[in-house]
Design a protein around this motif. Structure first.
Motif, PDB file in Angstrom:
ATOM      1  N   ARG A 292       5.218  10.414  -6.559  1.00  0.00           N
ATOM      2  CA  ARG A 292       4.052   9.428  -6.423  1.00  0.00           C
ATOM      3  C   ARG A 292       3.542   8.498  -7.356  1.00  0.00           C
ATOM      4  NH1 ARG A 292       0.746  10.837  -1.904  1.00  0.00           N
ATOM      5  NH2 ARG A 292      -1.101   9.562  -2.803  1.00  0.00           N
ATOM      6  N   ALA A 293       3.578   9.101  -8.790  1.00  0.00           N
ATOM      7  CA  ALA A 293       3.319   8.143  -9.899  1.00  0.00           C
ATOM      8  C   ALA A 293       4.647   7.186 -10.111  1.00  0.00           C
ATOM      9  CB  ALA A 293       3.250   8.967 -11.148  1.00  0.00           C
ATOM     10  N   ARG A 294       5.657   7.678 -10.076  1.00  0.00           N
ATOM     11  CA  ARG A 294       6.706   6.364 -10.068  1.00  0.00           C
ATOM     12  C   ARG A 294       6.827   5.681  -9.108  1.00  0.00           C
ATOM     13  NH1 ARG A 294      13.303   7.791 -11.180  1.00  0.00           N
ATOM     14  NH2 ARG A 294      13.748   5.507 -11.559  1.00  0.00           N
ATOM     15  N   VAL A 295       6.579   5.778  -7.708  1.00  0.00           N
ATOM     16  CA  VAL A 295       6.382   4.881  -6.581  1.00  0.00           C
ATOM     17  C   VAL A 295       5.416   3.718  -7.105  1.00  0.00           C
ATOM     18  CG1 VAL A 295       5.633   4.571  -4.354  1.00  0.00           C
ATOM     19  CG2 VAL A 295       7.085   6.133  -4.943  1.00  0.00           C
ATOM     20  N   ALA A 296       4.145   4.217  -7.584  1.00  0.00           N
ATOM     21  CA  ALA A 296       3.148   3.031  -7.847  1.00  0.00           C
ATOM     22  C   ALA A 296       3.515   2.315  -8.982  1.00  0.00           C
ATOM     23  CB  ALA A 296       1.860   4.064  -8.397  1.00  0.00           C
TER      24      ALA A 296
ATOM     25  N   VAL B 158       0.802  -0.997  -0.068  1.00  0.00           N
ATOM     26  CA  VAL B 158       0.068   0.018  -0.105  1.00  0.00           C
ATOM     27  C   VAL B 158       1.011   1.211   0.273  1.00  0.00           C
ATOM     28  CG1 VAL B 158      -1.925   1.260   1.187  1.00  0.00           C
ATOM     29  CG2 VAL B 158      -1.562  -1.231   1.219  1.00  0.00           C
ATOM     30  N   PRO B 159       1.238   1.600  -1.263  1.00  0.00           N
ATOM     31  CA  PRO B 159       2.173   2.858  -1.114  1.00  0.00           C
ATOM     32  C   PRO B 159       1.527   4.181  -1.118  1.00  0.00           C
ATOM     33  CG  PRO B 159       1.917   1.894  -3.601  1.00  0.00           C
ATOM     34  CD  PRO B 159       1.236   1.003  -2.517  1.00  0.00           C
ATOM     35  N   ASN B 160       2.062   5.224  -1.042  1.00  0.00           N
ATOM     36  CA  ASN B 160       1.695   6.622  -1.229  1.00  0.00           C
ATOM     37  C   ASN B 160       0.460   6.722  -0.152  1.00  0.00           C
ATOM     38  OD1 ASN B 160       3.360   6.907  -3.275  1.00  0.00           O
ATOM     39  ND2 ASN B 160       1.808   6.789  -4.886  1.00  0.00           N
ATOM     40  N   GLY B 161       0.582   6.388   1.149  1.00  0.00           N
ATOM     41  CA  GLY B 161      -0.306   6.621   2.348  1.00  0.00           C
ATOM     42  C   GLY B 161      -0.363   7.936   2.572  1.00  0.00           C
ATOM     43  N   SER B 162      -1.017   8.355   3.597  1.00  0.00           N
ATOM     44  CA  SER B 162      -1.524   9.556   4.163  1.00  0.00           C
ATOM     45  C   SER B 162      -0.537  10.244   5.271  1.00  0.00           C
ATOM     46  CB  SER B 162      -2.989   9.484   4.455  1.00  0.00           C
ATOM     47  OG  SER B 162      -3.016   8.710   5.634  1.00  0.00           O
ATOM     48  N   LEU B 163       0.488   9.382   5.655  1.00  0.00           N
ATOM     49  CA  LEU B 163       1.297   9.967   6.750  1.00  0.00           C
ATOM     50  C   LEU B 163       2.880  10.026   6.309  1.00  0.00           C
ATOM     51  CD1 LEU B 163      -0.086   7.696   9.762  1.00  0.00           C
ATOM     52  CD2 LEU B 163      -0.548  10.118   9.280  1.00  0.00           C
ATOM     53  N   GLY B 164       3.583  10.572   7.061  1.00  0.00           N
ATOM     54  CA  GLY B 164       4.944  10.769   6.859  1.00  0.00           C
ATOM     55  C   GLY B 164       5.409  11.329   5.634  1.00  0.00           C
TER      56      GLY B 164
ATOM     57  N   MET C 253      -2.081  -1.237  -3.994  1.00  0.00           N
ATOM     58  CA  MET C 253      -3.199  -0.488  -3.619  1.00  0.00           C
ATOM     59  C   MET C 253      -2.748   0.968  -2.927  1.00  0.00           C
ATOM     60  SD  MET C 253      -6.209  -1.564  -1.009  1.00  0.00           S
ATOM     61  CE  MET C 253      -6.545  -3.015  -1.683  1.00  0.00           C
ATOM     62  N   PRO C 254      -2.491   1.736  -4.013  1.00  0.00           N
ATOM     63  CA  PRO C 254      -2.215   3.068  -3.267  1.00  0.00           C
ATOM     64  C   PRO C 254      -3.123   3.796  -2.322  1.00  0.00           C
ATOM     65  CG  PRO C 254      -1.629   2.873  -5.702  1.00  0.00           C
ATOM     66  CD  PRO C 254      -2.625   1.594  -5.246  1.00  0.00           C
ATOM     67  N   GLY C 255      -2.625   4.552  -1.473  1.00  0.00           N
ATOM     68  CA  GLY C 255      -3.511   5.393  -0.684  1.00  0.00           C
ATOM     69  C   GLY C 255      -3.656   6.919  -1.515  1.00  0.00           C
ATOM     70  N   VAL C 256      -4.936   7.017  -1.431  1.00  0.00           N
ATOM     71  CA  VAL C 256      -5.152   8.449  -2.344  1.00  0.00           C
ATOM     72  C   VAL C 256      -6.061   9.307  -1.387  1.00  0.00           C
ATOM     73  CG1 VAL C 256      -5.380   7.153  -4.471  1.00  0.00           C
ATOM     74  CG2 VAL C 256      -7.539   7.311  -3.192  1.00  0.00           C
ATOM     75  N   ALA C 257      -6.055   9.230   0.039  1.00  0.00           N
ATOM     76  CA  ALA C 257      -6.618  10.092   0.869  1.00  0.00           C
ATOM     77  C   ALA C 257      -5.816  11.347   0.821  1.00  0.00           C
ATOM     78  CB  ALA C 257      -6.316   9.541   2.378  1.00  0.00           C
ATOM     79  N   ALA C 258      -6.564  12.525   0.700  1.00  0.00           N
ATOM     80  CA  ALA C 258      -6.121  13.869   0.605  1.00  0.00           C
ATOM     81  C   ALA C 258      -6.957  14.635   1.472  1.00  0.00           C
ATOM     82  CB  ALA C 258      -5.987  14.231  -0.956  1.00  0.00           C
ATOM     83  N   TYR C 259      -6.327  16.230   1.553  1.00  0.00           N
ATOM     84  CA  TYR C 259      -7.259  17.092   2.157  1.00  0.00           C
ATOM     85  C   TYR C 259      -8.484  17.479   1.295  1.00  0.00           C
ATOM     86  CZ  TYR C 259      -3.490  16.975   5.564  1.00  0.00           C
ATOM     87  OH  TYR C 259      -2.648  16.637   6.436  1.00  0.00           O
ATOM     88  N   GLY C 260      -8.450  17.272   0.010  1.00  0.00           N
ATOM     89  CA  GLY C 260      -9.480  17.785  -0.687  1.00  0.00           C
ATOM     90  C   GLY C 260     -10.143  16.632  -1.770  1.00  0.00           C
ATOM     91  N   SER C 261     -11.382  16.791  -2.077  1.00  0.00           N
ATOM     92  CA  SER C 261     -11.646  15.572  -2.852  1.00  0.00           C
ATOM     93  C   SER C 261     -11.358  15.863  -4.458  1.00  0.00           C
ATOM     94  CB  SER C 261     -13.145  15.794  -3.216  1.00  0.00           C
ATOM     95  OG  SER C 261     -13.686  17.064  -3.738  1.00  0.00           O
ATOM     96  N   ALA C 262     -10.859  16.979  -4.820  1.00  0.00           N
ATOM     97  CA  ALA C 262     -10.102  16.969  -6.248  1.00  0.00           C
ATOM     98  C   ALA C 262      -8.699  16.451  -6.313  1.00  0.00           C
ATOM     99  CB  ALA C 262     -10.075  18.365  -6.645  1.00  0.00           C
ATOM    100  N   GLU C 263      -8.006  16.480  -5.053  1.00  0.00           N
ATOM    101  CA  GLU C 263      -6.696  16.097  -5.065  1.00  0.00           C
ATOM    102  C   GLU C 263      -6.912  14.576  -4.742  1.00  0.00           C
ATOM    103  OE1 GLU C 263      -2.393  17.249  -3.055  1.00  0.00           O
ATOM    104  OE2 GLU C 263      -4.126  17.200  -1.760  1.00  0.00           O
ATOM    105  N   ALA C 264      -7.540  14.038  -4.152  1.00  0.00           N
ATOM    106  CA  ALA C 264      -8.010  12.667  -3.974  1.00  0.00           C
ATOM    107  C   ALA C 264      -8.530  11.848  -5.189  1.00  0.00           C
ATOM    108  CB  ALA C 264      -9.156  12.181  -3.040  1.00  0.00           C
ATOM    109  N   ARG C 265      -8.999  12.667  -6.170  1.00  0.00           N
ATOM    110  CA  ARG C 265      -9.388  11.945  -7.340  1.00  0.00           C
ATOM    111  C   ARG C 265      -8.345  12.026  -8.426  1.00  0.00           C
ATOM    112  NH1 ARG C 265     -14.621  14.086 -11.578  1.00  0.00           N
ATOM    113  NH2 ARG C 265     -13.720  12.931 -13.191  1.00  0.00           N
TER     114      ARG C 265
END
Length: 338
Positions: A58-62, A42-48, A75-87
């Protein structure tokens, strides 16, 4: 995409002390995790570090994870502070070939003890290897954690080291995630007394220096794990099932905990001597009186060497939290030295 059948590791990228990520190393670790029982990553999570990755990183990690173990296991993490960024992050994951994404919104819910225990039975990717942790819960609160540690083994029993000044001491060398010299404090003619802590620490450090100068230990399967940086000095009256000790650590302090990898090595040592059977409780007490309770769950081999599968149970309390961020335009991403 088939359903997940096992744990997925939130493995971070490998970027020690530098801004550039070691994507090749990350690919190797992803493949190793899958080969050792994880269902995926689960790469690209929401911490650290994940919070400050640039879109390109982020793209290259995935993409790196997909190339290493296949999109169905990423299964990358896509949690963000706004819906547009999460999308945008979700679309980025799809373009990289990931089979699914994980969205963890900043909220909480009340769970029963069964759910909590299931949730916190996790696999941790540590420098020593893969470790399984299980949380015990009573009355809705965590009361202890049991870790199944990496295979541990006695390197050599009844070794002898020559210290500065010509004094010789006899010790056992064992591995439990780090290399440990194990011997009675009486070898140095010192009492198990915190008033003599400076003398005890000096004795441990002198033995470390002698061991690494004469025959530095190296893990038979991972040469990056090398050197003895811990000395377990056990008190008079220690047995194969209960031991008080002072743990001297390089470059010059004591472990205030009973030490998890040290407990593992300390159990491997008496087992190699035929003194600690499997499934027998072993209580390891630190210099300040805290304890871990260990148990050997089975046997295995490490590079053809007999080894044991240790577990230990302990407890800790949170005293604070911290978060460190790296901005994409920080002129000193690796820090600085004057």
């Amino acid at each position: 995409m088939p359903p997940a059948t096992g744990p997925r590791s939130t493995r971070t990228t490998s970027s020690p002390a530098r801004a550039a990520y070691d994507y090749d190393r990350y690919a190797e670790r992803c493949a190793w995790l899958v080969a050792n029982g994880c269902d995926g990553v689960v790469p690209n999570g929401s911490l650290g570090e994940h919070q400050v990755l640039t879109p390109e990183k982020r793209a290259r990690v995935a993409e790196t994870a997909v190339a290493a173990i296949g999109g169905a296991r990423v299964m990358p993490g896509v949690a963000a502070y706004g819906s547009a960024e999460a999308r945008r992050w979700a679309e980025q994951a799809a373009e990289a070939g990931c089979g699914a994404v994980i969205l963890l919104p900043p909220n909480a819910y009340r769970a029963d003890e069964r759910v909590v225990v299931t949730h916190f039975t996790i696999r941790l990717d540590t420098p020593a290897g893969l470790v399984v942790a299980e949380v015990a819960v009573e009355g809705g609160a965590a009361t202890s954690v049991t870790l199944q540690n990496v295979p541990s083994f006695a390197v050599e029993l009844d070794r002898e080291a020559k210290l500065p000044g010509g004094r010789k001491v006899r010790y056992d060398l064992a591995y439990g995630g780090n290399f440990y010299a194990i011997l009675p404090l009486e070898e140095f003619g010192l009492p198990f007394d915190r008033a003599r802590k400076d003398d005890i620490l000096a004795a441990g450090l002198s033995l470390m220096e002698a061991i690494n100068a004469e025959a530095e230990p190296v893990h038979p399967e991972d040469p990056s794990i090398r050197g003895c940086h811990h000395v377990h000095l056990y008190a008079p009256g220690a047995t194969a099932v209960r031991s008080r000790h002072a743990m001297a650590i390089h470059p010059g302090w004591f472990d205030r905990s009973p030490c998890g990898t040290g407990t593992s090595a300390r159990m491997a040592q008496p087992h190699a001597r035929g003194e600690l059977p499997l499934h027998t409780e072993f209580v390891n007490e630190s210099f300040i009186g805290t304890t871990f309770t260990g148990r050997l769950l089975g046997t295995t081999e490490v590079a053809g060497r007999p080894a044991v599968l240790p577990s230990f149970t302990g407890r800790a309390w949170i005293t604070g939290t911290a978060q460190y961020l790296l901005g994409p335009t920080d002129p000193f991403p690796a820090g600085f030295v004057l």
